[in-house]
Design an enzyme around this catalytic site. Structure first.
Site, mmCIF file in Angstrom:
data_model
loop_
_atom_site.group_PDB
_atom_site.id
_atom_site.type_symbol
_atom_site.label_atom_id
_atom_site.label_comp_id
_atom_site.label_asym_id
_atom_site.label_seq_id
_atom_site.Cartn_x
_atom_site.Cartn_y
_atom_site.Cartn_z
ATOM 1 N N ASP B 7 13.799 105.933 9.433
ATOM 2 C CA ASP B 7 13.294 105.027 10.371
ATOM 3 C C ASP B 7 12.530 105.460 11.736
ATOM 4 O O ASP B 7 13.371 105.728 12.856
ATOM 5 C CB ASP B 7 14.815 104.491 10.701
ATOM 6 C CG ASP B 7 14.718 102.883 11.415
ATOM 7 O OD1 ASP B 7 12.592 102.416 11.507
ATOM 8 O OD2 ASP B 7 15.055 102.333 12.332
ATOM 9 N N GLU B 68 9.319 104.015 6.705
ATOM 10 C CA GLU B 68 9.060 102.964 7.167
ATOM 11 C C GLU B 68 7.580 103.047 7.418
ATOM 12 O O GLU B 68 6.691 103.865 8.239
ATOM 13 C CB GLU B 68 9.630 102.456 8.340
ATOM 14 C CG GLU B 68 9.847 100.517 8.484
ATOM 15 C CD GLU B 68 10.144 100.940 9.746
ATOM 16 O OE1 GLU B 68 12.302 99.664 9.405
ATOM 17 O OE2 GLU B 68 9.709 99.352 10.305
ATOM 18 N N ASP B 141 19.575 102.178 13.998
ATOM 19 C CA ASP B 141 18.395 103.061 13.195
ATOM 20 C C ASP B 141 18.901 103.788 12.008
ATOM 21 O O ASP B 141 17.912 103.927 10.904
ATOM 22 C CB ASP B 141 17.649 103.957 13.913
ATOM 23 C CG ASP B 141 17.009 103.252 15.809
ATOM 24 O OD1 ASP B 141 16.079 102.240 16.034
ATOM 25 O OD2 ASP B 141 18.298 102.708 16.013
#
Lengths: 188, 188
Positions: B7, B68, B141
């Protein structure tokens, strides 16, 4: 001062090396473009850009790398690729402990042409004149990379003076505070 | 399949390693966050992220890195840093020839919670349940990185079938064209 200017982009990453000091004629040492195929995977394109930038750093050993500061405001469709390519350029420089300087597009335009809203042709014409070239470097990304390097050489003395002034101010502040503390200690 | 989920972020880059196959219970092998100080120079922060990601790749040797997919539309203020951190993660993986898979935030949310608009708490709760953890991984996260890895393991079979179908279609097309050429050659 020898500066590598980088105009970041995934498809075309402009690179240009300029040597000189503010107030003297500048010399172009090299100019080019690192290209990656649009149909390749993003990760592999970043690897290709890394390889390209490394070659330029190996060949020219610049003292500073000047990279265009990317804004998310303008041109949303290409800004992600620009941010990613600029990250690779900054990473390559910082890994070698070469200072990275960021300049906005309008700072670069203003530095070489006198106007922050100069167009590509104007920037190309001024780069050609300032570096005493026979013709404007092609493509525009290559000319922009040279303009970045010129901008940095010309702005650096002002930036350095500014940084020195800030540092001097902080030192003076710290001294005043220390004196105030000492006085307080004595009067307490 | 062993997947490292990333992430991306400059201040906190979530990382999590999950092992398993679709339709079987999954196992978390590791989770954490690569942090860089906000007051450090951007180039040095990218170097620190590179070092952090390299350590995770060295330790866990994932077969795939799932990152991501960053959009420029949402949250303009942090998107540039996210794009730059994701570039470093993709670069590290591609340099080692580890395939990189990109998944959008809504794909990840839909995969773990059934809804593309699930909130952080919901994603954290589902990650905790799916990996049979005692508590949701902190910070968010880290949980998001695990969700990315889970999403990839579950989506990969469908993605692979799709890629195989496309490849088969292309082969069939090429064969038909070759036959047409051969027929033309004979009748000419």
């Amino acid at each position: 001062m020898r500066v590598l200017g980088v105009d970041p982009g995934l498809t075309r990453c402009g690179v240009g090396v300029v040597e000189g000091v503010a107030g003297r004629p500048l010399t172009m040492l090299g100019v080019g473009v690192v290209r990656t195929p649009a149909d390749e995977e993003l990760g592999m394109r970043l690897v290709a850009i890394e390889r390209g930038i490394e070659e330029w750093l190996d060949t020219y050993r610049p003292e500073v790398v000047a990279v265009e500061r990317v804004f998310s405001q303008h041109n949303v469709s290409t800004v992600m690729g620009t941010a990613q390519a600029s990250a690779v350029a900054m990473l390559c420089a910082s890994r070698r402990s070469i200072p990275v300087a960021l300049h906005t597009p309008s700072e670069v335009k203003a530095a070489v042409s006198g106007s922050g809203r100069a167009d590509k042709a104007q920037v190309g014409a001024m780069v050609t004149r300032l570096l005493r070239l026979d013709a404007p470097p092609k493509p525009a990304d290559a000319a922009d990379a040279l303009a970045l390097a010129i901008c940095h050489i010309w702005r650096a003395p002002a930036q350095n003076r500014l940084q020195q002034a800030v540092a001097a101010h902080r030192t003076a502040q710290a001294r005043t505070q220390a004196q105030a503390q000492a006085t307080k200690g004595r009067t307490a």
